[in-house]
Design a protein around this motif. Structure first.
Motif, PDB file in Angstrom:
ATOM      1  N   ASP A 338       0.459  -0.831   0.172  1.00 32.31           N
ATOM      2  CA  ASP A 338      -0.035  -0.029  -0.003  1.00 32.31           C
ATOM      3  C   ASP A 338       0.481   1.380   0.510  1.00 32.31           C
ATOM      4  O   ASP A 338       1.908   1.493   0.199  1.00 32.31           O
ATOM      5  CB  ASP A 338      -0.890   0.110   1.287  1.00 32.31           C
ATOM      6  N   ASP A 398      -7.709  -3.128   0.061  1.00 33.87           N
ATOM      7  CA  ASP A 398      -8.880  -1.948   0.080  1.00 33.87           C
ATOM      8  C   ASP A 398      -9.718  -1.341   1.759  1.00 33.87           C
ATOM      9  O   ASP A 398     -10.577   0.064   1.409  1.00 33.87           O
ATOM     10  CB  ASP A 398     -10.357  -2.561  -0.375  1.00 33.87           C
ATOM     11  N   MET A 401      -6.814   1.611   2.606  1.00 37.36           N
ATOM     12  CA  MET A 401      -7.439   2.784   1.530  1.00 37.36           C
ATOM     13  C   MET A 401      -7.975   4.009   2.188  1.00 37.36           C
ATOM     14  O   MET A 401      -8.354   4.637   1.820  1.00 37.36           O
ATOM     15  CB  MET A 401      -7.432   1.712   0.047  1.00 37.36           C
ATOM     16  N   ALA A 402     -10.030   3.075   1.979  1.00 36.42           N
ATOM     17  CA  ALA A 402     -10.259   3.759   2.999  1.00 36.42           C
ATOM     18  C   ALA A 402     -10.100   4.262   4.213  1.00 36.42           C
ATOM     19  O   ALA A 402     -10.481   5.830   4.477  1.00 36.42           O
ATOM     20  CB  ALA A 402     -12.048   2.719   3.534  1.00 36.42           C
ATOM     21  N   LEU A 405      -8.587   7.498   3.684  1.00 37.29           N
ATOM     22  CA  LEU A 405      -9.056   8.261   3.280  1.00 37.29           C
ATOM     23  C   LEU A 405     -10.091   9.576   4.639  1.00 37.29           C
ATOM     24  O   LEU A 405     -10.420  10.469   4.167  1.00 37.29           O
ATOM     25  CB  LEU A 405      -9.997   8.282   1.837  1.00 37.29           C
ATOM     26  N   ILE A 411      -4.746   8.078  -1.341  1.00 39.86           N
ATOM     27  CA  ILE A 411      -4.020   6.327  -1.774  1.00 39.86           C
ATOM     28  C   ILE A 411      -3.038   6.265  -2.568  1.00 39.86           C
ATOM     29  O   ILE A 411      -2.916   4.971  -2.074  1.00 39.86           O
ATOM     30  CB  ILE A 411      -5.373   6.451  -2.875  1.00 39.86           C
ATOM     31  N   LYS A 421      -5.007   1.014  -8.559  1.00 41.23           N
ATOM     32  CA  LYS A 421      -5.649   2.083  -7.254  1.00 41.23           C
ATOM     33  C   LYS A 421      -7.170   2.934  -8.404  1.00 41.23           C
ATOM     34  O   LYS A 421      -7.377   3.929  -7.692  1.00 41.23           O
ATOM     35  CB  LYS A 421      -4.843   2.777  -7.052  1.00 41.23           C
ATOM     36  N   GLU A 423     -10.583   1.951  -9.501  1.00 39.51           N
ATOM     37  CA  GLU A 423     -12.051   2.399  -8.658  1.00 39.51           C
ATOM     38  C   GLU A 423     -11.384   3.415  -7.251  1.00 39.51           C
ATOM     39  O   GLU A 423     -12.421   4.116  -6.981  1.00 39.51           O
ATOM     40  CB  GLU A 423     -12.167   1.241  -8.043  1.00 39.51           C
ATOM     41  N   TRP A 424      -9.828   3.323  -6.889  1.00 39.65           N
ATOM     42  CA  TRP A 424     -10.614   4.432  -5.537  1.00 39.65           C
ATOM     43  C   TRP A 424      -9.618   5.580  -6.297  1.00 39.65           C
ATOM     44  O   TRP A 424     -10.426   6.827  -5.279  1.00 39.65           O
ATOM     45  CB  TRP A 424      -8.814   4.009  -4.162  1.00 39.65           C
ATOM     46  N   ARG A 427     -13.247   7.964  -6.189  1.00 35.17           N
ATOM     47  CA  ARG A 427     -13.652   7.774  -4.637  1.00 35.17           C
ATOM     48  C   ARG A 427     -12.930   9.442  -3.951  1.00 35.17           C
ATOM     49  O   ARG A 427     -13.019  10.267  -3.194  1.00 35.17           O
ATOM     50  CB  ARG A 427     -13.371   7.293  -3.692  1.00 35.17           C
ATOM     51  N   GLU A 428     -11.804   9.282  -5.099  1.00 35.24           N
ATOM     52  CA  GLU A 428     -11.056  10.433  -3.392  1.00 35.24           C
ATOM     53  C   GLU A 428     -10.903  11.522  -4.781  1.00 35.24           C
ATOM     54  O   GLU A 428     -11.293  12.854  -4.084  1.00 35.24           O
ATOM     55  CB  GLU A 428      -9.481  10.318  -4.010  1.00 35.24           C
TER      56      GLU A 428
END
Length: 456
Positions: A338, A398, A401-402, A405, A411, A421, A423-424, A427-428
């Motif tokens: 990560d 995951d 990552m959450a 945030l 991320i 990453k 999809e992340w 989200r960011e």
């Protein structure tokens, strides 16, 4: 189609630059990231000149063939992975240092120059190139620019983006774009140079870079401090950064990482500690700075503080930090690395949260961190042949990552988005941010040929 592609590429490239052997091509299909799919490329090309790169891109545009630019493939996000039917465009053969100017303190290099090679060349002039990713002995400047790479010394000297003054970039249609400058100052037009840094080969292919250099710093001295809790270590990091002193390095290893390094190296690091903090200074009086930091660490709850007496002892301590990833990789057949950056004040919350995730999923997760800039690297260790462990590893990744945030972080601090990453990133950024970035991509690459499926 493939035969036509090969013929068109061969028309403008030397025979040795066009590689069709499927085993060789497959060897270039992916970077070092796990959990990132790789397709089957049509061909590998290894150009040596800007004109050859332009020919590749013109051919790709004419035939509507995707292109995946690559450096040394040391990346950790799947950003250099092949997509089906693509041209793998390896820039490693473009490895010339074209100029080092000690007056303007710049270097002009091709993208395949290895980071360590540039550092060695600059040192002959009493200069240095500060960005120092962990893979600096093998990663390339082009790859560093593509991912916006960081490193151990970023807390004082900054990241790659702060050293890229100008670029030459081959666009998707083969045109050559020059951005930026080689002067100390310059604000003409939009800052397209910064736009390309961190774009992971999705906007254009960097073929030349003008880089800022700095005077070679003095040898640094390192201090190691042991803490009974991550909260105490986080408080020490906050105290150091609030003190007005700027360490050249401020790194943290959690208990899991310390034990793994001991197992690999037999260094005798303190396994009873919950967190080991390394601080370094390359100031005119590093011993005085270390003494001041030692007091701050003790005030924050450090159980033991050990300053190094000389550069050799300092290097030994730094080697322990550099061995973090190899040591953790030995604990299991697979790892997920990560790269979550949080505000410095939330560093302890991040470490405690990762520990809770490890317990929840019954996995070993070690954390090493560039504590001075809040950039954590939780490393999930698991059996890649065990479907259940693999599922838990992905879910823990995951959740981490959450967590980042939720703490006001990002991320990725330096590894990039790639495939891992995507999809992340959505989200960011949010819907508006994503829409704007896709609009930028469309301006530079309207056919979507450059590194498709990556980042956005």
């Amino acid at each position: 189609m493939r035969e036509e592609l090969m013929d068109e590429l061969a028309a403008g490239l030397p025979p040795e630059a066009v590689i069709a052997d499927p085993d060789v091509v497959a060897g270039y299909a992916r970077d070092m990231a796990g959990f990132s799919a790789a397709g089957t490329a049509a061909v590998l090309v290894r150009p040596r000149t800007t004109e050859q790169v332009q020919h590749v891109m013109r051919t790709a545009t004419a035939l509507r063939v995707p292109v995946v630019p690559q450096g040394a493939r040391t990346g950790l996000s799947g950003g250099a992975n092949a997509v089906d039917g693509c041209i793998l465009l390896s820039l490693t053969a473009m490895d010339r240092i074209l100029e080092i100017d000690p007056v303007d303190r710049i270097a002009v290099v091709e993208p395949g120059v290895v980071n360590a090679a540039l550092s060695k060349a600059a040192a002959e002039y009493g200069l240095s190139y500060p960005p120092d990713p962990s893979s600096w002995e093998s990663c390339t400047i082009g790859g560093n620019i593509g991912t916006g790479a960081g490193g151990l010394c970023c807390v004082k000297y900054g990241v790659t983006a702060e050293y890229v003054l100008g670029l030459e970039v081959v666009l998707a249609d083969g045109r050559l774009l020059t951005t930026g400058r080689r002067t100390a100052k310059g604000v003409a037009g939009y800052d397209l140079t910064r736009l390309f840094v961190g774009s992971e080969g999705t906007l254009g292919v960097v073929v030349k870079a003008v880089l800022a250099l700095r005077p070679t710093p003095a040898p640094q001295l390192v201090l190691a401090a042991q803490f009974p809790s991550t909260g105490a270590a986080g408080a020490a990091v906050g105290a150091v950064m609030a003190s007005g002193r700027t360490p050249s390095l401020l790194e943290l290893m959690d208990r899991t990482t310390v034990r793994a390094v001991n197992e690999l190296t037999r260094m005798g690091l303190p396994e009873s500690t919950e967190a080991l903090l390394l601080a370094a200074f390359d100031t005119p009086d590093p011993a005085a700075d270390l003494a001041a930091v030692a007091e701050l660490c003790r005030a924050a709850g450090a159980t033991e503080v050990v300053p190094a007496d000389d550069p050799a002892e300092s290097e030994m301590l730094l080697q322990a930090r550099r061995m973090s990833l190899p040591a953790l990789e030995r604990l299991a057949s697979a790892t997920l690395i990560d790269d979550v950056c949080v505000p410095r004040a939330r560093l302890a919350d991040m470490l405690d949260g990762v520990a809770a995730v490890a317990a929840k999923y019954d996995l070993t997760i070690g954390v090493c961190a560039h504590a001075g800039d809040g950039n954590t690297h939780p490393i999930v260790c698991f059996d890649g042949q065990d479907e259940e462990q693999t599922r838990r590893a992905r879910e823990s990744f995951d959740e981490i990552m959450a967590l980042g945030l939720s703490l006001g972080g990002t991320i990725t601090g330096e590894h990039g988005v790639g495939l891992l990453k995507r999809e992340w990133l959505a989200r960011e950024l949010g819907s508006t941010g994503l829409e704007i970035q896709r609009g930028v991509k469309a301006v530079f690459d309207p056919l979507g040929l450059l590194n498709p499926g990556k980042v956005l």
